[in-house]
Design an enzyme around this catalytic site. Structure first.
Site, mmCIF file in Angstrom:
data_model
loop_
_atom_site.group_PDB
_atom_site.id
_atom_site.type_symbol
_atom_site.label_atom_id
_atom_site.label_comp_id
_atom_site.label_asym_id
_atom_site.label_seq_id
_atom_site.Cartn_x
_atom_site.Cartn_y
_atom_site.Cartn_z
ATOM 1 N N ARG A 1 0.914 -1.109 -0.003
ATOM 2 C CA ARG A 1 0.012 0.090 0.017
ATOM 3 C C ARG A 1 0.998 1.374 -0.161
ATOM 4 O O ARG A 1 1.959 1.112 0.366
ATOM 5 C CB ARG A 1 -0.832 -0.105 1.273
ATOM 6 C CG ARG A 1 -2.018 -0.857 1.182
ATOM 7 C CD ARG A 1 -3.130 -0.875 2.164
ATOM 8 N NE ARG A 1 -4.179 -1.709 1.966
ATOM 9 C CZ ARG A 1 -5.031 -1.586 1.348
ATOM 10 N NH1 ARG A 1 -5.585 -0.267 0.957
ATOM 11 N NH2 ARG A 1 -6.031 -2.482 1.255
ATOM 12 N N THR B 1 -16.936 -10.234 -5.688
ATOM 13 C CA THR B 1 -16.746 -8.989 -5.996
ATOM 14 C C THR B 1 -17.439 -8.749 -7.274
ATOM 15 O O THR B 1 -17.611 -9.363 -8.321
ATOM 16 C CB THR B 1 -15.185 -8.810 -6.099
ATOM 17 O OG1 THR B 1 -14.381 -9.245 -5.242
ATOM 18 C CG2 THR B 1 -14.795 -7.452 -6.516
HETATM 19 P P1 PGA Z 1 -10.959 -7.965 -1.384
HETATM 20 O O1 PGA Z 1 -10.961 -9.291 -2.076
HETATM 21 O O2 PGA Z 1 -12.193 -7.390 -1.194
HETATM 22 O O3 PGA Z 1 -10.347 -8.149 0.028
HETATM 23 O O4 PGA Z 1 -9.874 -7.246 -2.159
HETATM 24 C C1 PGA Z 1 -11.787 -9.723 -3.141
HETATM 25 C C2 PGA Z 1 -11.416 -9.454 -4.343
HETATM 26 O O5 PGA Z 1 -10.253 -8.909 -4.527
HETATM 27 O O6 PGA Z 1 -11.902 -9.493 -5.221
#
Ligand code: PGA
Ligand code: MN
Length: 477
Positions: free
Chosen positions: A77, A285
């Protein structure tokens, strides 16, 4: 037979939009199966308060759901900056791996720059490579490597904030799979005895082995979910599947670490591998991303969810939609509606990809074949460890309800991840027949099964003091 049983399970992510008792109560009553805590955003204190709140609401709602803590794993990050910076096209920009001083080198100060939390960044990248910031919304090309900073040019401009996520596609980064912060928040998961831990950016099977031994050292045995989100995770997929209890297809990062046009095929292939090994799989996602700010889904989102349901994934997951979105309850309704509609259109079949070696597992498959042949039948399984339920679930018996009884509350909640399984908690008696009678009474009473249907019962029977695996066929009259 009740046709409203949903096979595809729903995971929602709790956040500022949903971490109050009233909304949690509605979500739990409305049929969510697992609550995810995304520890990339929350701290230990929030986790502890939220887990206790969920447990309290489950008790009040008289419906126990499972809790998943999703830990951040190795993540790069940017550091803190004041406010928001607009990075302009072709602007020169530095990424620092050490605190910088004016006197040391004047050059960095002719350009803007930000710290990065990964000291080995400079060793891992090459001049000419592109670094993606904030999900690829900002892209920097490396012009020059220096001892403690990278000199870059902005090729895709955008807005930079503090602590933006950096992706280095195809580069194996040298960070431990479990960070100190991960270990700290895991102590809360251990203390609260939650059901699932999801580990981000799993690169190899060893990452899972290390997490498991950390948990075992603390006398805790939650199920471990490996999030597949980069190229290393894909290369080592088979070994990771074998070591994990479930897989999450983390399409957000995966679509940055790999060309996004590959995501549909990767999704299909990961699901097929999980089906072959009998491991639960989650699609995550952007499933209803537009519903972060709109009350109805786009038609493309409806298609995406339908596709996952047609692929018979165990779970579909909501992230920002329920953590910060305006319509968390509506999202659950949308997912339920689509799942019901698509599941009822699935042709009668079962998973032919799985290879079964143990005679007991072959017997469970024959129960599925029998249930499907009879039609008006449900499978009733008694399980202390959840293993038989997982195997039956992985056989993906379409149009065949499965009722899994256990006497263990943790196993009961963990079964919420399994495709097609309707979990029940029941005391197991010495007398197996009495236990079966209690289970059937319960199923008839709550209309899970109807008079006149067949129950295919998987249990052990004691004969001459030996436990014998048994399939029973009972006509419910
Ligand atoms: P995150 O993982 O929401 O923790 O980033 C899910 C993704 O990357 O799709
Ligand atoms: Mn991710």
């Amino acid at each position: 037979m009740k046709t409203t049983n949903r096979c595809t399970k729903i995971i929602f992510t709790v956040g500022p939009a949903t971490d109050n008792e009233k909304i949690l109560h509605s979500l739990i009553k409305n049929g969510v199966d697992i609550c995810r805590l995304n520890m990339a955003h929350g701290n230990s204190e929030w986790a502890s308060i939220t887990i206790q709140k969920i447990k309290k609401v489950c008790n009040n709602a008289n419906r126990q759901i499972a809790i998943m803590m999703d830990i951040k794993g190795p993540e790069i990050r940017t550091g803190e900056i004041e406010g928001v910076w607009e990075l302009k096209k072709d602007e020169l920009f530095n990424l620092y791996t050490q605190r910088y001083e004016h006197e040391q080198d004047s050059k960095p100060f002719q350009t803007r720059g930000v710290m990065v939390n990964y000291p080995k960044l400079i060793n891992d990248v090459q001049v000419g490579q592109v670094i993606l910031i904030n999900n690829g919304l900002i892209q920097l090309k490396i012009l020059e490597k220096n001892s403690n900073y990278l000199h870059c040019k902005v090729i895709v401009p955008g807005l930079l904030k503090s602590k933006c996520h950096i992706n280095l596609p195809g580069i194996k980064i040298d960070l431990p799979s479990l960070t100190e912060k991960d270990k700290e928040v895991l102590l809360i998961a251990i203390q609260e005895n939650i059901e699932f831990i999801a580990l981000s950016f799993v690169r190899e099977a060893q990452d899972i082995v290390e997490l498991r031994s950390f948990l075992v050292e603390h006398n805790c045995k939650p199920k471990i979910i490996a999030k597949i989100e980069d190229q290393s995770g894909l290369i080592n997929l088979t070994e990771i599947i074998k070591q994990s209890d479930a897989i999450m297809i983390a399409r957000g990062d995966l679509g940055i670490e790999c060309p996004y046009e590959k995501i549909p095929i990767l999704q299909r292939d990961i699901i097929n591998s999980c089906l072959a090994y009998g491991k639960p799989v989650i699609v995550a996602t952007h499933m209803l991303e537009s519903m972060v700010s709109a009350p109805i889904p786009t038609r493309a989102e409806v298609s995406d969810i339908s596709n996952a349901v047609l692929q018979t994934v165990d779970c579909i997951m909501l992230s920002a939609e329920t953590s910060v979105g305006l319509y968390p309850l509506e999202c659950i309704d949308v997912m339920k509606k689509i799942s019901h509609e698509i599941e009822s259109s699935l042709p009668l079949s079962h998973n032919e990809k799985i290879e079964l070696y143990l005679p007991k597992n072959k017997m469970l498959r024959s129960a599925v074949v029998l249930a499907q042949e009879l039609g008006n039948a449900g499978i009733v399984v008694f399980t202390r460890t959840g293993k038989s339920a997982q195997l039956i679930s992985s056989l993906r018996a379409i149009q065949c309800p499965i009722f899994a009884f256990t006497d263990n509350i943790s196993i009961y909640k963990q079964m919420r991840i399994l495709w097609g399984i309707n979990p029940f908690l029941l005391a197991f008696l010495e007398d197996h027949n009495a236990t079966i009678d209690h289970a059937l009474e319960k199923l008839l009473k709550d209309k899970s099964m109807k008079q006149g249907s067949y129950a295919i019962i998987l249990t052990n029977t004691i004969i001459d003091q030996k436990s014998i695996d048994t399939i029973q066929l009972r006509h419910l009259i």
